[in-house]
Design a protein around this motif. Structure first.
Motif, PDB file in Angstrom:
ATOM      1  N   TYR A 163      33.689  40.792  57.156  1.00  0.00           N
ATOM      2  CA  TYR A 163      32.320  41.090  57.629  1.00  0.00           C
ATOM      3  C   TYR A 163      31.164  41.425  56.668  1.00  0.00           C
ATOM      4  O   TYR A 163      29.926  41.086  57.211  1.00  0.00           O
ATOM      5  CB  TYR A 163      32.567  41.945  58.697  1.00  0.00           C
ATOM      6  CG  TYR A 163      33.320  41.458  60.052  1.00  0.00           C
ATOM      7  CD1 TYR A 163      32.865  40.696  60.767  1.00  0.00           C
ATOM      8  CD2 TYR A 163      34.669  42.116  59.989  1.00  0.00           C
ATOM      9  CE1 TYR A 163      33.672  40.321  61.897  1.00  0.00           C
ATOM     10  CE2 TYR A 163      35.639  41.584  60.904  1.00  0.00           C
ATOM     11  CZ  TYR A 163      35.167  40.566  61.830  1.00  0.00           C
ATOM     12  OH  TYR A 163      35.944  40.240  63.037  1.00  0.00           O
ATOM     13  N   ALA A 164      31.448  41.825  55.525  1.00  0.00           N
ATOM     14  CA  ALA A 164      30.386  42.127  54.568  1.00  0.00           C
ATOM     15  C   ALA A 164      30.488  41.163  53.430  1.00  0.00           C
ATOM     16  O   ALA A 164      29.833  41.562  52.279  1.00  0.00           O
ATOM     17  CB  ALA A 164      30.684  43.448  54.094  1.00  0.00           C
ATOM     18  N   GLY A 165      30.847  39.818  53.631  1.00  0.00           N
ATOM     19  CA  GLY A 165      30.990  39.102  52.598  1.00  0.00           C
ATOM     20  C   GLY A 165      29.878  38.326  51.992  1.00  0.00           C
ATOM     21  O   GLY A 165      29.580  37.942  50.960  1.00  0.00           O
ATOM     22  N   TYR A 166      28.873  38.373  52.979  1.00  0.00           N
ATOM     23  CA  TYR A 166      27.471  37.847  52.656  1.00  0.00           C
ATOM     24  C   TYR A 166      26.503  38.748  52.995  1.00  0.00           C
ATOM     25  O   TYR A 166      26.539  39.654  53.845  1.00  0.00           O
ATOM     26  CB  TYR A 166      27.313  36.481  53.381  1.00  0.00           C
ATOM     27  CG  TYR A 166      28.591  35.389  53.010  1.00  0.00           C
ATOM     28  CD1 TYR A 166      28.472  34.775  51.726  1.00  0.00           C
ATOM     29  CD2 TYR A 166      29.408  34.957  53.931  1.00  0.00           C
ATOM     30  CE1 TYR A 166      29.328  33.717  51.531  1.00  0.00           C
ATOM     31  CE2 TYR A 166      30.341  34.041  53.589  1.00  0.00           C
ATOM     32  CZ  TYR A 166      30.576  33.485  52.480  1.00  0.00           C
ATOM     33  OH  TYR A 166      31.388  32.508  52.178  1.00  0.00           O
ATOM     34  N   ASP A 167      25.106  38.588  52.470  1.00  0.00           N
ATOM     35  CA  ASP A 167      24.317  39.300  52.422  1.00  0.00           C
ATOM     36  C   ASP A 167      23.395  39.348  54.111  1.00  0.00           C
ATOM     37  O   ASP A 167      22.994  40.186  54.346  1.00  0.00           O
ATOM     38  CB  ASP A 167      23.107  38.936  51.564  1.00  0.00           C
ATOM     39  CG  ASP A 167      23.519  39.364  50.031  1.00  0.00           C
ATOM     40  OD1 ASP A 167      24.462  40.335  49.983  1.00  0.00           O
ATOM     41  OD2 ASP A 167      22.871  38.705  49.056  1.00  0.00           O
ATOM     42  N   THR A 168      23.701  38.140  54.425  1.00  0.00           N
ATOM     43  CA  THR A 168      23.066  37.881  55.968  1.00  0.00           C
ATOM     44  C   THR A 168      24.129  37.653  57.053  1.00  0.00           C
ATOM     45  O   THR A 168      25.200  36.997  56.714  1.00  0.00           O
ATOM     46  CB  THR A 168      21.993  36.804  55.920  1.00  0.00           C
ATOM     47  OG1 THR A 168      22.739  35.618  55.561  1.00  0.00           O
ATOM     48  CG2 THR A 168      20.860  37.240  54.970  1.00  0.00           C
ATOM     49  N   ARG A 169      23.966  38.014  58.327  1.00  0.00           N
ATOM     50  CA  ARG A 169      24.730  37.721  59.377  1.00  0.00           C
ATOM     51  C   ARG A 169      23.962  37.329  60.472  1.00  0.00           C
ATOM     52  O   ARG A 169      22.674  37.617  60.739  1.00  0.00           O
ATOM     53  CB  ARG A 169      25.632  38.981  59.841  1.00  0.00           C
ATOM     54  CG  ARG A 169      26.784  39.213  58.737  1.00  0.00           C
ATOM     55  CD  ARG A 169      27.670  40.272  59.203  1.00  0.00           C
ATOM     56  NE  ARG A 169      28.149  39.881  60.701  1.00  0.00           N
ATOM     57  CZ  ARG A 169      29.045  40.663  61.386  1.00  0.00           C
ATOM     58  NH1 ARG A 169      29.105  41.894  61.048  1.00  0.00           N
ATOM     59  NH2 ARG A 169      29.507  40.028  62.452  1.00  0.00           N
ATOM     60  N   ARG A 170      24.513  36.507  61.341  1.00  0.00           N
ATOM     61  CA  ARG A 170      23.872  36.031  62.655  1.00  0.00           C
ATOM     62  C   ARG A 170      24.245  36.904  63.900  1.00  0.00           C
ATOM     63  O   ARG A 170      25.597  36.823  64.228  1.00  0.00           O
ATOM     64  CB  ARG A 170      24.094  34.676  62.937  1.00  0.00           C
ATOM     65  CG  ARG A 170      23.479  33.692  64.098  1.00  0.00           C
ATOM     66  CD  ARG A 170      24.066  32.318  64.347  1.00  0.00           C
ATOM     67  NE  ARG A 170      25.230  32.397  64.901  1.00  0.00           N
ATOM     68  CZ  ARG A 170      26.003  31.342  65.188  1.00  0.00           C
ATOM     69  NH1 ARG A 170      25.458  30.205  64.799  1.00  0.00           N
ATOM     70  NH2 ARG A 170      26.988  31.567  65.862  1.00  0.00           N
ATOM     71  N   VAL A 171      23.290  37.186  64.755  1.00  0.00           N
ATOM     72  CA  VAL A 171      23.578  37.953  65.566  1.00  0.00           C
ATOM     73  C   VAL A 171      23.524  36.990  67.066  1.00  0.00           C
ATOM     74  O   VAL A 171      22.830  36.367  67.332  1.00  0.00           O
ATOM     75  CB  VAL A 171      22.418  39.200  66.058  1.00  0.00           C
ATOM     76  CG1 VAL A 171      22.924  39.910  67.330  1.00  0.00           C
ATOM     77  CG2 VAL A 171      22.348  39.919  64.731  1.00  0.00           C
TER      78      VAL A 171
END
Length: 267
Positions: A163-171
């Motif tokens: 879940y921390a693989g990329y700098d951004t995430r979609r809520v």
């Protein structure tokens, strides 16, 4: 005494040669271990634990080679000795195949880096924040701070979700409104609350659309993008803000209801 002296003199060159090979070989093995460990650390792409393990593996392999060479210089037949070492290594390998499998998985994980210490991951049926990556096991902490130790073989053979693989995430949020409410008004209210939230990214733009016509509600999806560290903060803040705004503007959020009908006995 003269015969013993002659035999000792005959063996003396072999003994001295064997000692020289042993001392020089062990020194070279130690130097190679240090040089290889420092070289792997300087690359910056190899974990310190993995660098230490590989350098120790090289060191012990060179020591075994030095010992066999020393015995050969001393006059001991090394062919049978090498065969015995190989057979012993094979037996140990069969006895420890499960453990060695975990070690191999640990080496692969430290080399390919599917996750780092501090990442929140899901693997081998468990989820938590990675605290330590070893050669045999990986230590994780659950959100309620339970310590979980998982063998590396189970992790590397399973699907890993980082879940921390990329700098951004979609809520991903879903807001249900009743069929009698104004859809455009509800979307405008959600958009207004998004614009107030500074942690929501402008690019990529948030998505607000009608996604589903449910049994008792019209479901509107809201999908903003945020920095990884702001994921839960934005999710909780927007959920609360939209609910309060709906209440203030008279937009209802339906919930399941059950009707019970009582029949009187005809008798």
């Amino acid at each position: 005494m003269q015969g013993l002296a002659e035999k000792a003199a005959a063996f003396l060159p072999s003994v001295l040669g064997a000692l020289v090979v042993l001392v020089v070989g062990l020194w070279i093995a130690g130097r190679i271990k240090k040089i290889s460990a420092n070289a792997m650390k300087r690359t910056g792409r190899i974990d310190e634990t993995l660098a230490g393990f590989l350098s120790s593996l090289i060191h012990y392999g060179l020591i075994a080679l030095v010992l066999i060479t020393t015995l050969g210089v001393f006059g001991v037949p090394t062919t049978s000795f090498a065969a015995i070492i190989g057979a012993a290594g094979l037996a140990v390998g069969f006895a420890l195949q499960g453990t060695l499998g975990h070690v191999a998985s640990g080496v692969m994980m430290l080399g390919f880096r599917p996750f780092d210490v501090g990442d929140y991951v899901e693997a081998a049926g468990v989820a938590g924040t990675v605290k330590h990556i070893g050669l045999f096991t990986t230590e994780m902490a659950t959100p309620d701070n339970k310590k979980i130790i998982v063998p590396n073989g189970k992790i590397f053979d399973d699907i890993i979700t980082n879940y921390a693989g990329y700098d951004t995430r979609r809520v991903d949020l879903v807001f249900g409104i009743s069929y009698g409410d104004d859809i455009d008004k509800a979307i405008a209210l959600i958009k207004s609350e998004l614009e107030k939230e500074d942690r929501v990214k402008v690019d990529p733009a948030p998505v607000i659309e009608v996604d589903n016509l449910g049994d008792s509600s019209v479901d509107i999806i809201c999908r903003p993008w945020v920095d990884r560290a702001d994921y839960f903060g934005v999710k909780w803040a927007l959920t609360k803000a939209v609910k309060q705004r709906f209440d203030a503007e008279g937009v209802s959020i339906p919930f399941p209801c059950r009707s019970i009908y009582m029949e009187k006995d005809a008798a």
